[in-house]
Design an enzyme around this catalytic site. Structure first.
Site, mmCIF file in Angstrom:
data_model
loop_
_atom_site.group_PDB
_atom_site.id
_atom_site.type_symbol
_atom_site.label_atom_id
_atom_site.label_comp_id
_atom_site.label_asym_id
_atom_site.label_seq_id
_atom_site.Cartn_x
_atom_site.Cartn_y
_atom_site.Cartn_z
ATOM 1 N N ASP A 148 13.761 26.187 -0.450
ATOM 2 C CA ASP A 148 15.114 25.648 -0.419
ATOM 3 C C ASP A 148 15.291 24.923 0.905
ATOM 4 O O ASP A 148 15.026 25.498 1.973
ATOM 5 C CB ASP A 148 16.146 26.767 -0.539
ATOM 6 C CG ASP A 148 16.153 27.423 -1.915
ATOM 7 O OD1 ASP A 148 15.429 26.938 -2.807
ATOM 8 O OD2 ASP A 148 16.878 28.416 -2.084
ATOM 9 N N ASP A 170 22.464 28.001 -14.221
ATOM 10 C CA ASP A 170 22.745 29.032 -13.227
ATOM 11 C C ASP A 170 23.945 29.834 -13.714
ATOM 12 O O ASP A 170 25.027 29.265 -13.934
ATOM 13 C CB ASP A 170 23.048 28.399 -11.866
ATOM 14 C CG ASP A 170 21.921 27.483 -11.394
ATOM 15 O OD1 ASP A 170 20.758 27.767 -11.738
ATOM 16 O OD2 ASP A 170 22.204 26.505 -10.690
#
Length: 242
Positions: free
Chosen positions: A8, A128
């Site tokens: 990330d 998500d």
């Protein structure tokens, strides 16, 4: 089962966020490409990359870092801010192997359908979920959209890969939501990549057991557990090969 070590990127650095919260950031490396190189040295072919700045702002901010990761020779699966065709094209042009569309997919099926028609298997959709509902814009907003229903719709329009993240487990090192991952895989024919909560080798073993029942659950993203040295990437890759 394909193991996808995760990077990330926020402000050019490799970080992890706790449950996606920007104020709960841990910096692990200043050079994401160097992290990718260690993954490649361990034997990984793929790396899952999220441009967190892009996810929050709606437009990629770390393409230079992602291009450097591509230059390591790894296959890059990348998401974060992929909300129009031009941004998707730019990511593909710098060598990204698979682009993940999340927020825009929840807003527009036609947008996804057009991308799939043009780019085929190079397009994945990220779903998500927070308490079963789809979260968007870097998980800042939760919609009323049911995650399983969205998965079915994406499957119906030809999306070949779905990445299902259980936000409640992400970055918590508490183990993945196995029931939710199996439920998603049961609901679709697309390939499903599980994300969120992997904390130990046994979590990957448990997902591999689900794969025996649901062969389309054929990938897992591993992030914080790698950085905290709770799992060894080479060992996970060997487990997969076995």
């Amino acid at each position: 089962m394909t193991i996808y070590p995760a990077i990330d990127i926020k402000n050019g650095r490799a970080v992890r966020l706790l449950q996606g919260r920007a104020d709960q950031e841990t910096v692990y490396a200043t050079n994401p490409a160097e992290v990718a190189a260690t993954f490649k040295a361990a034997g990984s072919e793929w790396v899952h990359v999220v441009d967190l700045d892009g996810a929050f702002a709606g437009s990629p901010h770390n393409l230079a870092q992602i291009e450097a990761i591509v230059a390591t020779g790894m296959k890059v699966q990348m998401g974060g801010g992929m909300r129009d065709r031009a941004k998707v094209m730019r990511a593909l042009e710098i060598g990204v192997s698979r682009v993940v569309v999340g927020t825009r997919a929840a807003e527009s099926e036609s947008f996804v359908a057009e991308l799939v028609a043009e780019f085929g298997q190079r397009i994945a959709v990220g779903i998500d979920a927070k308490a079963g509902k789809v979260a968007v814009k870097g998980w800042v907003d939760t919609t009323g959209v049911d995650a399983i229903e969205m998965a079915k719709r994406m499957d119906a329009i030809g999306v070949s890969t779905l990445i299902y993240t259980d936000i409640g487990t992400d970055g918590m090192l508490t183990g993945p939501n196995l029931a939710a991952q199996e439920e998603i895989a049961h609901a679709v024919t697309a390939h499903v990549i599980a994300s969120g909560g992997v904390s130990k080798r046994e979590d990957v073993v448990a997902l591999a057991e689900i794969e025996k029942r649901r062969p389309n659950l054929d990938g897992v993203i591993v992030g914080k557990a790698l950085y905290e040295k709770r799992v060894d990437l080479a060992d996970l890759l060997h487990l997969r090969a076995g």
